[in-house]
Scaffold this motif. Structure first.
Motif, PDB file in Angstrom:
ATOM      1  N   ALA A 143       4.747  -6.976   5.417  1.00  0.00           N
ATOM      2  CA  ALA A 143       4.392  -7.741   4.215  1.00  0.00           C
ATOM      3  C   ALA A 143       4.331  -6.860   2.965  1.00  0.00           C
ATOM      4  O   ALA A 143       4.025  -7.340   1.876  1.00  0.00           O
ATOM      5  CB  ALA A 143       3.046  -8.446   4.435  1.00  0.00           C
ATOM      6  N   LEU A 201      -3.073  -0.250   3.035  1.00  0.00           N
ATOM      7  CA  LEU A 201      -3.307  -1.399   3.897  1.00  0.00           C
ATOM      8  C   LEU A 201      -4.798  -1.386   4.210  1.00  0.00           C
ATOM      9  O   LEU A 201      -5.288  -0.490   4.900  1.00  0.00           O
ATOM     10  CB  LEU A 201      -2.458  -1.257   5.173  1.00  0.00           C
ATOM     11  N   ALA A 226      -5.776  -6.857   4.901  1.00  0.00           N
ATOM     12  CA  ALA A 226      -5.616  -7.483   6.213  1.00  0.00           C
ATOM     13  C   ALA A 226      -6.988  -7.842   6.758  1.00  0.00           C
ATOM     14  O   ALA A 226      -7.876  -6.989   6.788  1.00  0.00           O
ATOM     15  CB  ALA A 226      -4.921  -6.519   7.173  1.00  0.00           C
ATOM     16  N   MET A 286      -0.791  -5.428  14.712  1.00  0.00           N
ATOM     17  CA  MET A 286      -1.389  -5.887  13.446  1.00  0.00           C
ATOM     18  C   MET A 286      -0.861  -5.040  12.286  1.00  0.00           C
ATOM     19  O   MET A 286      -0.565  -5.545  11.205  1.00  0.00           O
ATOM     20  CB  MET A 286      -2.918  -5.683  13.462  1.00  0.00           C
ATOM     21  N   ARG A 310       2.731  -5.922  11.381  1.00  0.00           N
ATOM     22  CA  ARG A 310       2.788  -7.164  10.603  1.00  0.00           C
ATOM     23  C   ARG A 310       2.322  -6.938   9.165  1.00  0.00           C
ATOM     24  O   ARG A 310       2.861  -7.519   8.226  1.00  0.00           O
ATOM     25  CB  ARG A 310       1.963  -8.265  11.291  1.00  0.00           C
ATOM     26  N   GLY A 311       1.333  -6.070   9.003  1.00  0.00           N
ATOM     27  CA  GLY A 311       0.869  -5.720   7.651  1.00  0.00           C
ATOM     28  C   GLY A 311       1.955  -4.999   6.875  1.00  0.00           C
ATOM     29  O   GLY A 311       2.240  -5.328   5.716  1.00  0.00           O
TER      30      GLY A 311
END
Lengths: 222, 222
Positions: free
Chosen positions: B106, B64, B87, B99, B102-103
């Protein structure tokens, strides 16, 4: 690719108003204010020491040292001949205009001509928080790499002058100055770029001369 | 000396709760999570590329990539053999737990064993915002200097492992490893410290071995 956005517009707007007040206050006091920003370890303190040594014949110099913790830089710049005030940000990653104002109130502005803020080592947050300085100066050191404008664009956009420090270490790093300059020019068409080594003194003269010119030009506007 | 304190305890508390949730979610998914933190230009991406190359036979790796802007690092680590997700923090100086969550949502966690977060280049903010990682790893590069624990103490305190990168450049810098270690030990008695050069490969083996051990130990707790 995902976009993760935090809203902080309101904080920034409030800060901008306060920064205008700081700038007006410094103009009244006839004090020129420089906000010095860079990554940790880019050489802010050494550059500041050498700059103080070059300016102290002509100007009375103060330094507002912003650090998350510790006071080692304040001691270093005092030895170089400046009046230093250490500000601890208590964990915060930048100085904002209000913190700066409180720091300036604790300094004897009637006996100073130029004040440098040595901001917290960080390429993100200090770029967003204007502190009312007459000039914003950023330092990028050779070991950090020539791709930094792509990753920290705001810092390069808002700065008035870019100093490329530690050029004496170029032989051991893959640092392409033309590539850097091309990346910078996409964000900031006109800011002067000075390559120097605060350690060896190479290139310091051109930067100091730009700074003196900036101070004298500003004085004619008061 | 003046103390300028901003209160951000509430944000940090909320974030800590969310970080626990992230950690629990990753345990359920059997994914080991490493939060990689450092200054701009410390060599995070190169280290990550070399680490991926050393691990990819044994683990399926995701990255990420947190950046204020740009996607250059995501492209680089994908070439090395990891699944990358870029991101954009939209100006923010760190990734927080929300954050990060949410990353992670995905990403295809069912087909990954290890995920690295390459945090925003910054020694202040990422230290304050736990993202639920199993291990927090910080990189300090030789050009940044041996005094950094004094100036960014929280980062050194909360990390589980310290990597001293760019040791191939030691001949051109005044960097005292014993002094650094003494400064680190005042903040963090037991974290392992590995000296290495991601560029030349020197010292990489010890760090990779520590990482593999950490992953295997964690697996026995699931």
């Amino acid at each position: 690719m995902i976009h993760i956005i935090e809203t902080k517009e309101r904080f920034v707007e409030d800060n901008n108003l306060e920064a205008l007040r700081v700038n007006k206050y410094l103009n009244e006091k006839h004090v020129f204010f420089v906000n010095l920003m860079a990554s940790p370890g880019a050489g802010k303190t050494t550059l500041l020491v050498k700059t103080i040594e070059a300016l102290k014949k002509d100007y009375r110099i103060g330094v507002l040292e912003a650090d998350v913790d510790s006071s080692i830089d304040a001691e270093t710049v005092e030895k170089a001949g400046a009046i230093a005030l250490q500000a601890h940000t208590g964990g915060s990653c930048h100085m904002d205009a209000d913190m700066t104002y409180r720091g300036l109130l604790a300094m004897d502005l009637d006996h100073l001509d130029v004040i440098f803020l040595e901001n917290v080592g960080n390429l993100v947050c200090p770029a967003e928080f204007d502190v009312g300085a007459h000039k914003k100066v950023m330092i990028l050191s050779v070991p950090e790499g020539d791709d930094k404008p792509l990753k920290y664009p705001l810092m390069f956009t808002i700065s008035d002058c870019l100093l490329i420090n530690k050029i004496d270490t170029k032989p051991v790093f893959d640092f392409d100055e033309t590539k850097l300059e091309n990346n910078v020019r996409k964000l900031n068409e006109k800011m002067p770029i000075y390559s120097l080594s605060a350690l060896t003194g190479e290139g310091m003269k051109e930067w100091v001369s730009w700074l003196k010119d900036s101070i004298e030009k500003w004085r004619t506007t008061l």
